[in-house]
Design a protein around this motif. Structure first.
Motif, PDB file in Angstrom:
ATOM      1  N   LYS A  32     -32.354 -21.419   3.100  1.00 43.63           N
ATOM      2  CA  LYS A  32     -31.386 -21.831   4.111  1.00 43.63           C
ATOM      3  C   LYS A  32     -30.128 -20.966   4.092  1.00 43.63           C
ATOM      4  O   LYS A  32     -29.714 -20.465   5.146  1.00 43.63           O
ATOM      5  N   PRO A  33     -29.495 -20.755   2.931  1.00 46.95           N
ATOM      6  CA  PRO A  33     -28.314 -19.883   2.953  1.00 46.95           C
ATOM      7  C   PRO A  33     -28.614 -18.467   3.428  1.00 46.95           C
ATOM      8  O   PRO A  33     -27.830 -17.886   4.174  1.00 46.95           O
ATOM      9  N   ILE A  34     -29.756 -17.918   3.014  1.00 49.05           N
ATOM     10  CA  ILE A  34     -30.089 -16.561   3.448  1.00 49.05           C
ATOM     11  C   ILE A  34     -30.217 -16.518   4.966  1.00 49.05           C
ATOM     12  O   ILE A  34     -29.737 -15.583   5.612  1.00 49.05           O
ATOM     13  N   ALA A  35     -30.838 -17.532   5.540  1.00 41.73           N
ATOM     14  CA  ALA A  35     -30.939 -17.601   7.007  1.00 41.73           C
ATOM     15  C   ALA A  35     -29.550 -17.763   7.627  1.00 41.73           C
ATOM     16  O   ALA A  35     -29.243 -17.134   8.649  1.00 41.73           O
ATOM     17  N   ASP A  36     -28.708 -18.586   6.998  1.00 46.72           N
ATOM     18  CA  ASP A  36     -27.348 -18.790   7.514  1.00 46.72           C
ATOM     19  C   ASP A  36     -26.528 -17.495   7.476  1.00 46.72           C
ATOM     20  O   ASP A  36     -25.640 -17.302   8.300  1.00 46.72           O
ATOM     21  N   TYR A  37     -26.820 -16.627   6.528  1.00 45.81           N
ATOM     22  CA  TYR A  37     -26.092 -15.359   6.424  1.00 45.81           C
ATOM     23  C   TYR A  37     -26.585 -14.336   7.445  1.00 45.81           C
ATOM     24  O   TYR A  37     -26.024 -13.261   7.560  1.00 45.81           O
ATOM     25  N   GLY A  38     -27.669 -14.669   8.152  1.00 49.94           N
ATOM     26  CA  GLY A  38     -28.195 -13.762   9.167  1.00 49.94           C
ATOM     27  C   GLY A  38     -29.218 -12.769   8.643  1.00 49.94           C
ATOM     28  O   GLY A  38     -29.538 -11.795   9.321  1.00 49.94           O
ATOM     29  N   ILE A  39     -29.749 -13.019   7.460  1.00 46.41           N
ATOM     30  CA  ILE A  39     -30.764 -12.126   6.882  1.00 46.41           C
ATOM     31  C   ILE A  39     -32.123 -12.545   7.447  1.00 46.41           C
ATOM     32  O   ILE A  39     -32.496 -13.717   7.367  1.00 46.41           O
ATOM     33  N   PRO A  40     -32.890 -11.620   8.018  1.00 54.46           N
ATOM     34  CA  PRO A  40     -34.205 -11.964   8.580  1.00 54.46           C
ATOM     35  C   PRO A  40     -35.163 -12.497   7.515  1.00 54.46           C
ATOM     36  O   PRO A  40     -35.189 -11.996   6.385  1.00 54.46           O
ATOM     37  N   ALA A  41     -35.960 -13.476   7.882  1.00 53.00           N
ATOM     38  CA  ALA A  41     -36.923 -14.072   6.947  1.00 53.00           C
ATOM     39  C   ALA A  41     -37.937 -13.041   6.461  1.00 53.00           C
ATOM     40  O   ALA A  41     -38.447 -13.155   5.342  1.00 53.00           O
ATOM     41  N   GLY A  42     -38.228 -12.034   7.248  1.00 52.13           N
ATOM     42  CA  GLY A  42     -39.168 -10.996   6.851  1.00 52.13           C
ATOM     43  C   GLY A  42     -38.694 -10.157   5.676  1.00 52.13           C
ATOM     44  O   GLY A  42     -39.481  -9.439   5.067  1.00 52.13           O
ATOM     45  N   TRP A  43     -37.420 -10.250   5.360  1.00 53.23           N
ATOM     46  CA  TRP A  43     -36.876  -9.495   4.228  1.00 53.23           C
ATOM     47  C   TRP A  43     -37.109 -10.206   2.896  1.00 53.23           C
ATOM     48  O   TRP A  43     -36.922  -9.599   1.844  1.00 53.23           O
ATOM     49  N   MET A  44     -37.477 -11.474   2.930  1.00 51.46           N
ATOM     50  CA  MET A  44     -37.609 -12.265   1.702  1.00 51.46           C
ATOM     51  C   MET A  44     -38.513 -11.611   0.648  1.00 51.46           C
ATOM     52  O   MET A  44     -38.123 -11.521  -0.520  1.00 51.46           O
ATOM     53  N   PRO A  45     -39.714 -11.141   1.010  1.00 56.04           N
ATOM     54  CA  PRO A  45     -40.552 -10.516  -0.034  1.00 56.04           C
ATOM     55  C   PRO A  45     -39.889  -9.280  -0.648  1.00 56.04           C
ATOM     56  O   PRO A  45     -40.019  -9.046  -1.853  1.00 56.04           O
ATOM     57  N   TRP A  46     -39.174  -8.509   0.157  1.00 57.62           N
ATOM     58  CA  TRP A  46     -38.502  -7.308  -0.348  1.00 57.62           C
ATOM     59  C   TRP A  46     -37.349  -7.681  -1.279  1.00 57.62           C
ATOM     60  O   TRP A  46     -37.140  -7.024  -2.305  1.00 57.62           O
ATOM     61  N   LEU A  47     -36.625  -8.709  -0.903  1.00 57.66           N
ATOM     62  CA  LEU A  47     -35.506  -9.148  -1.740  1.00 57.66           C
ATOM     63  C   LEU A  47     -36.017  -9.663  -3.086  1.00 57.66           C
ATOM     64  O   LEU A  47     -35.463  -9.342  -4.146  1.00 57.66           O
ATOM     65  N   GLY A  48     -37.067 -10.469  -3.047  1.00 58.59           N
ATOM     66  CA  GLY A  48     -37.652 -10.984  -4.284  1.00 58.59           C
ATOM     67  C   GLY A  48     -38.221  -9.876  -5.155  1.00 58.59           C
ATOM     68  O   GLY A  48     -38.063  -9.892  -6.379  1.00 58.59           O
ATOM     69  N   THR A  49     -38.859  -8.902  -4.530  1.00 62.00           N
ATOM     70  CA  THR A  49     -39.432  -7.781  -5.277  1.00 62.00           C
ATOM     71  C   THR A  49     -38.331  -6.950  -5.934  1.00 62.00           C
ATOM     72  O   THR A  49     -38.478  -6.527  -7.094  1.00 62.00           O
ATOM     73  N   ALA A  50     -37.240  -6.733  -5.230  1.00 58.95           N
ATOM     74  CA  ALA A  50     -36.127  -5.969  -5.804  1.00 58.95           C
ATOM     75  C   ALA A  50     -35.556  -6.685  -7.024  1.00 58.95           C
ATOM     76  O   ALA A  50     -35.277  -6.057  -8.056  1.00 58.95           O
ATOM     77  N   LYS A  51     -35.392  -7.998  -6.919  1.00 61.05           N
ATOM     78  CA  LYS A  51     -34.868  -8.758  -8.060  1.00 61.05           C
ATOM     79  C   LYS A  51     -35.846  -8.753  -9.227  1.00 61.05           C
ATOM     80  O   LYS A  51     -35.445  -8.585 -10.385  1.00 61.05           O
ATOM     81  N   ALA A  52     -37.136  -8.963  -8.927  1.00 61.69           N
ATOM     82  CA  ALA A  52     -38.145  -8.985  -9.996  1.00 61.69           C
ATOM     83  C   ALA A  52     -38.218  -7.628 -10.701  1.00 61.69           C
ATOM     84  O   ALA A  52     -38.275  -7.555 -11.933  1.00 61.69           O
ATOM     85  N   ALA A  53     -38.193  -6.552  -9.925  1.00 61.53           N
ATOM     86  CA  ALA A  53     -38.221  -5.210 -10.515  1.00 61.53           C
ATOM     87  C   ALA A  53     -36.981  -4.971 -11.372  1.00 61.53           C
ATOM     88  O   ALA A  53     -37.065  -4.376 -12.455  1.00 61.53           O
ATOM     89  N   GLY A  54     -35.840  -5.443 -10.898  1.00 60.46           N
ATOM     90  CA  GLY A  54     -34.609  -5.294 -11.671  1.00 60.46           C
ATOM     91  C   GLY A  54     -34.669  -6.057 -12.982  1.00 60.46           C
ATOM     92  O   GLY A  54     -34.257  -5.551 -14.037  1.00 60.46           O
ATOM     93  N   ALA A  55     -35.184  -7.275 -12.932  1.00 59.55           N
ATOM     94  CA  ALA A  55     -35.293  -8.081 -14.155  1.00 59.55           C
ATOM     95  C   ALA A  55     -36.230  -7.415 -15.162  1.00 59.55           C
ATOM     96  O   ALA A  55     -35.913  -7.322 -16.358  1.00 59.55           O
ATOM     97  N   LEU A  56     -37.372  -6.936 -14.684  1.00 63.59           N
ATOM     98  CA  LEU A  56     -38.309  -6.249 -15.583  1.00 63.59           C
ATOM     99  C   LEU A  56     -37.704  -4.952 -16.108  1.00 63.59           C
ATOM    100  O   LEU A  56     -37.896  -4.596 -17.279  1.00 63.59           O
TER     101      LEU A  56
END
Length: 115
Positions: A32-56
């Motif tokens: 919900k907040p990501i949508a409220d910020y105007g970030i397209p839902a299609g970006w979600m997998p990319w955002l999650g992948t960037a965070k996961a790669a950073g954590a690893l």
């Protein structure tokens, strides 16, 4: 490598990893907040992948320091972008949220460079 560096790096990786899992599972408190910020839902997998790669990358940096440095810099840029997105959406009360995730990453980078 100090104990503080290892503890802070593992903490940062767990925190960012949790954030990645929250994005992948489309947790309501994230979507919900990501949508409220105007970030397209299609970006979600990319955002999650960037965070996961950073954590690893942070964890890998405990064995290969250059990987940890690269991961920390990438995550700092990611969370800087998140702060900008929140500010552009004028949700100033939410500015602290990406900073909560960025702070331990910055601390891990500083401790890694001090070692």
């Amino acid at each position: 490598m100090s104990v503080a560096h290892v503890v802070v790096t593992v903490f940062a990786a767990v925190l960012v990893g949790f954030s990645a899992v929250s994005v992948f599972t489309r947790a309501p408190w994230v979507v919900k907040p990501i949508a409220d910020y105007g970030i397209p839902a299609g970006w979600m997998p990319w955002l999650g992948t960037a965070k996961a790669a950073g954590a690893l990358g942070l964890l890998a940096g405990l064995a290969v320091p250059v990987l940890g440095t690269a991961a920390a810099i990438g995550l700092i840029l990611y969370f800087t972008g998140a702060v900008i997105a929140v500010a552009r959406a004028r949700w100033f009360s939410h500015l602290a949220f990406p900073l909560v995730y960025a702070a331990p990453v910055v601390a891990a980078l500083v401790l890694a460079q001090a070692a």
